[in-house]
Design an enzyme around this catalytic site. Structure first.
Site, mmCIF file in Angstrom:
data_model
loop_
_atom_site.group_PDB
_atom_site.id
_atom_site.type_symbol
_atom_site.label_atom_id
_atom_site.label_comp_id
_atom_site.label_asym_id
_atom_site.label_seq_id
_atom_site.Cartn_x
_atom_site.Cartn_y
_atom_site.Cartn_z
ATOM 1 N N THR A 554 0.829 -1.201 0.000
ATOM 2 C CA THR A 554 0.000 0.000 0.000
ATOM 3 C C THR A 554 0.865 1.253 0.000
ATOM 4 O O THR A 554 2.095 1.191 0.034
ATOM 5 C CB THR A 554 -0.896 0.026 1.261
ATOM 6 O OG1 THR A 554 -0.105 0.394 2.408
ATOM 7 C CG2 THR A 554 -1.555 -1.317 1.508
ATOM 8 N N ALA A 610 11.060 0.641 -8.409
ATOM 9 C CA ALA A 610 10.237 -0.573 -8.555
ATOM 10 C C ALA A 610 11.110 -1.819 -8.475
ATOM 11 O O ALA A 610 11.722 -2.085 -7.442
ATOM 12 C CB ALA A 610 9.426 -0.517 -9.838
ATOM 13 N N LYS A 681 12.215 9.364 -2.732
ATOM 14 C CA LYS A 681 13.163 8.382 -3.273
ATOM 15 C C LYS A 681 14.610 8.853 -3.133
ATOM 16 O O LYS A 681 15.485 8.078 -2.727
ATOM 17 C CB LYS A 681 12.826 8.091 -4.736
ATOM 18 C CG LYS A 681 11.516 7.349 -4.916
ATOM 19 C CD LYS A 681 11.173 7.153 -6.394
ATOM 20 C CE LYS A 681 9.865 6.390 -6.562
ATOM 21 N NZ LYS A 681 9.485 6.197 -7.983
#
Length: 814
Positions: A554, A610, A681
């Site tokens: 999530t 990712a 990030k």
């Protein structure tokens, strides 16, 4: 001659008794038999329950007695032809009337003595043996029923000590006069030297059979039960447990002492000196060989024969300087326990003699504390000893094997295996022979400890991972699909078995210790209980499974806040949710520290790029001694997709909408377009590089208009994009005029970080970055001019799921 013993599960009802009679019939055709039977399954518990109810003036004992009566009458009616039932029912009814009279006396006196309890509990064996003997006669067997109380004599004031001289003499006298092929005996029952009826304790039917076997020098003692032998661990707690084909007497004694339920511990002693083999057999699968128990075993491959346990244990601890160097202290301690009939199961003492730890049955803990505090009253009063400490809800787990002494490092493997799964060891005991290594643990950890140790010592290096997954939307559903698709490969190639045992979305949650079916999880989840993040954690903690991993798919900040609770329970955490690692530095550092302290992996490779190995590459550079000077990166697959596809004739709104629909953006695209996601990030990469930095330290040059940034929901945000189309077109026009491409770039250099939209010229490494790809340039001591480049797909449910999958596998291979 063979001696056969059938347990309560083997004679539980008419159907099982039929099986028993068939086994007796087959064996008696080739050799004479002595057969010992227990009470019908569950009857002894009902008898004791009736006694307790009567002693508490609870008339429910009458209903309990009625249940006992009905069980026996039902068996008679099914086993005996109706023309022969009358006399048998009359005999059984007479015995049950005597039982009722006993319970009435207990009810009137409101007292249940140990002697009376023994008499009441003996009725089960007396009734079952009579019914079975009569049923066998109907089948034409040459059988005689003999009351064990006429043969087995127990010494006074002892739980299991037998007067073997008199007992053996009585058995031999009986054997010399009986000529029947089958002699049937009620197990469990005996008499005292004074002639009073008594019992041999729970499990005593095994002991009865062993006493008979030793006295008549039987060829073999067979213990018939409901399992196919002694297992490598309790099969009710360890599904992968397997029967052991051949073990030694000593191994059987160790395993039975430490809770192996198929054989009563004192059983082995009478037959050991006579070297009589014991065979554990399954009444319901008589063709299976079972377990053979003999003096020596020569065909052993594994050093550990079995893993066993005892629950309902209490730990007694004595500490104080008054113990050090004092002769006779241990004598006083153990003599006190002996005189009060308290059995010590495990002992361990520090070499400093400052403390001693004992394990006893939990039911005797209060009594033990009272008598020991009295014995050492003087020392406690003078502060030479602390008052006796009692710790309840403990258990003992033991590794057992005759060959353990010849294998180095077994103790270390045992302790490290338990430690990795947060099983705390309270005490350790190991004999010099190394045939048994015992540890005291918390009772709640029994199942996890047994499964973890069994996996380590018995299974073909197949490691089971138990996943608790929250978030089953785009990324989560892809992860489940990949797990299902790759399960055979994981088992065959990586020796990993991955089960999803818990699952939650924002509405529902489900749990299944056996594993949720991945081909129908949506249906099961729809019927689950109401979702709650804290309750999800509590359930995962309660299930207490080995190799547990919490997976967060999530972007929920509330879920990120509870990672610390999982880590503190030694449950690994794998997450694509960037919020935890981009939170305040102290919280980030706390999670890293908890991961180290509790040996629980905390992996978040998918926080940046990712499925790309960006964080892993960075960590490997630092671990190998390299220094990071500069990081330049395009870290948003969604923004790269948007600006690669934004052109004349297409609206900015439509491109962002497409990116959302294809799963490139967060559920709220403003998180991506505002630069917050990219800032998080680069913050994570800066922190991984060793820099203490907060999110607000990062300069964010947003390209969004103020009214877009100020929207409060997704719908309003998209509306604002439509209203500001001219703003976005002007940015695109400027890029085209400069023959450049738009890229949202993150940069960390010299301790500072910034993110923003840049015009990238044709000669820059970022210029040709296509689709939703990410790229990271690492400038280091080793790569000062030509950077180390990591490049590839950096967004999308499939690649993010694969990154999470990779982190899970990384944990499994540790």
């Amino acid at each position: 001659m063979n001696v056969l013993k059938f347990g309560g599960s083997s004679v539980a009802n008419a159907a099982t008794i039929e099986k028993v009679i068939h086994i007796i019939e087959n064996q008696s055709s080739t050799t004479p038999l002595y057969v010992v039977v227990s009470a019908m399954g569950g009857i002894t518990d009902l008898l004791l329950q009736a006694g307790e109810e009567a002693s508490n003036n609870n008339e429910a004992y009458k209903q309990t007695l009625a249940t006992i009566e009905q069980r026996h009458f039902d068996a008679i009616k099914e086993l005996i032809p109706i023309t022969s039932q009358s006399a048998i029912i009359s005999k059984v009814k007479t015995e049950l009337n005597a039982l009722e009279s006993l319970c009435e006396g207990v009810f009137l006196l409101s007292e249940l003595s140990e002697k009376t309890a023994s008499v009441i509990s003996s009725f089960g064996e007396m009734l079952s043996s009579y019914i079975i003997s009569e049923a066998a006669k109907v089948k034409g067997l040459d059988i005689v029923l003999k009351d064990s109380r006429d043969l087995i004599v127990k010494t006074v004031n002892s739980k299991v000590s037998i007067d073997y001289k008199e007992t053996n003499q009585r058995i031999k006298e009986f054997a010399s006069v009986t000529k029947h092929k089958v002699c049937l005996f009620p197990g469990f029952v005996a008499r005292t030297q004074d002639g009073e009826p008594t019992t041999l304790g729970r499990g005593g039917s095994d002991f009865t059979a062993a006493i008979l076997a030793a006295a008549i020098d039987a060829n073999e003692l067979q213990i018939w039960t409901d399992v196919s032998g002694m297992y490598t661990a309790n099969p009710k707690l360890v599904k992968q447990a397997k029967p052991v084909a051949h073990i030694s007497y000593h191994e059987a004694m160790e395993l039975s002492h430490f809770g192996a339920k198929v054989i009563y511990p004192p059983t082995i002693h009478p037959v050991l000196d006579k070297n009589i083999p014991i065979v554990i057999k399954n009444t319901f699968e008589p063709e299976v060989k079972g377990t053979l128990i003999t003096r020596e075993v020569s065909d052993r491959e594994k050093p550990v024969t079995g893993i066993s346990h005892i629950d309902n244990i209490s730990i007694i601890s004595l500490e104080g300087s008054g113990m050090v160097g004092i002769p006779g202290f241990s004598k006083r301690l153990f003599e006190t326990l002996f005189l009060n009939n308290i059995n010590v199961i495990l002992i361990t003492q520090a070499s400093s003699e400052h403390s001693i730890c004992l394990a006893i049955e939990a039911s005797e803990a209060s009594k033990a504390k009272t008598v020991l505090d009295t014995t050492f009253e003087f020392e406690i009063a003078k502060k030479r000893l602390d008052p006796v400490k009692i710790e309840n809800k403990a258990a003992i787990v033991a590794l057992v094997g005759d060959n353990m002494y010849s294998h180095q490092g077994l103790s270390g493997k045992m302790f490290s295996t338990l430690g990795k799964n947060n099983v705390n060891i309270r005490a350790i005991a190991q004999g010099a022979s190394e045939k048994n290594i015992s540890v005291v643990i918390e009772e709640k950890d029994i199942k996890k400890a047994l499964n973890t140790l069994h996996e380590r010592f018995f299974e073909v290096k197949t490691k089971q991972l138990n996943l608790f997954i929250t978030g089953v939307g785009n990324v989560g559903s892809k992860l489940l699909e990949q797990l299902d698709q790759q399960k055979k490969y994981l088992k065959d190639k990586l020796r990993l078995k991955i089960r999803v045992v818990g699952m939650s979305n924002s509405r529902k949650m489900i749990f299944d210790e056996g594993g949720i079916a991945l081909d129908q999880w949506e249906k099961e989840l729809a019927n689950g209980e109401k979702a709650d993040a804290k309750a999800f954690f509590e359930k995962a903690k309660e299930m207490n499974l080995r190799n547990s991993i919490f997976v967060d798919n999530t972007a929920n900040p509330d879920i990120a806040k509870i990672y610390k609770y999982y880590l503190a329970e030694s449950m690994a955490v794998v997450t694509c949710n960037k919020i935890a690692c981009a939170d305040e530095y102290n919280n980030y550092e706390e999670l890293k520290n908890l991961s180290r302290k509790f040996n629980a992996s905390f992996l978040y490779e998918t926080n940046v790029g990712a499925g790309l190995p960006i964080i892993d590459t960075l960590n490997n550079l630092i671990a190998s001694g390299d220094n990071i000077h500069k990081i330049q990166a395009v870290l948003s697959g969604s923004l790269n997709f948007v600006f690669n596809n934004y052109k004349e004739g297409v609206t900015f709104h439509d491109i962002v909408k497409q990116a959302q629909q294809e799963g490139y953006t967060e559920p709220d695209p403003k998180i991506d377009l505002s630069g917050v996601d990219v800032a998080r990030k680069i913050l994570i990469l800066a922190r991984e590089s060793g820099k203490i930095m907060e999110l607000e330290d990062i300069e964010n040059d947003s390209f969004l208009p103020a009214d877009s940034l100020e929207t409060n929901n997704v719908e309003d945000f998209f509306t604002s994009l439509t209203g500001n189309e001219s703003h976005f077109k002007s940015i695109l026009g400027e890029a085209n005029a400069k023959d450049s491409r738009l890229k949202y770039v993150a940069q960390y250099e010299d301790g500072t970080a910034k993110v923003g939209l840049q015009f990238i010229p044709a000669d820059h490494p970022f210029y040709n970055l296509e689709g939703s790809d990410n790229i990271v340039l690492f400038y280091t001591d080793r790569y000062p001019k030509q950077p180390l480049i990591v490049k590839g797909a950096g967004a999308g449910a499939d690649v993010t799921a694969s990154g999470i999958f990779a982190d899970i596998i990384r944990i499994g291979k540790k």
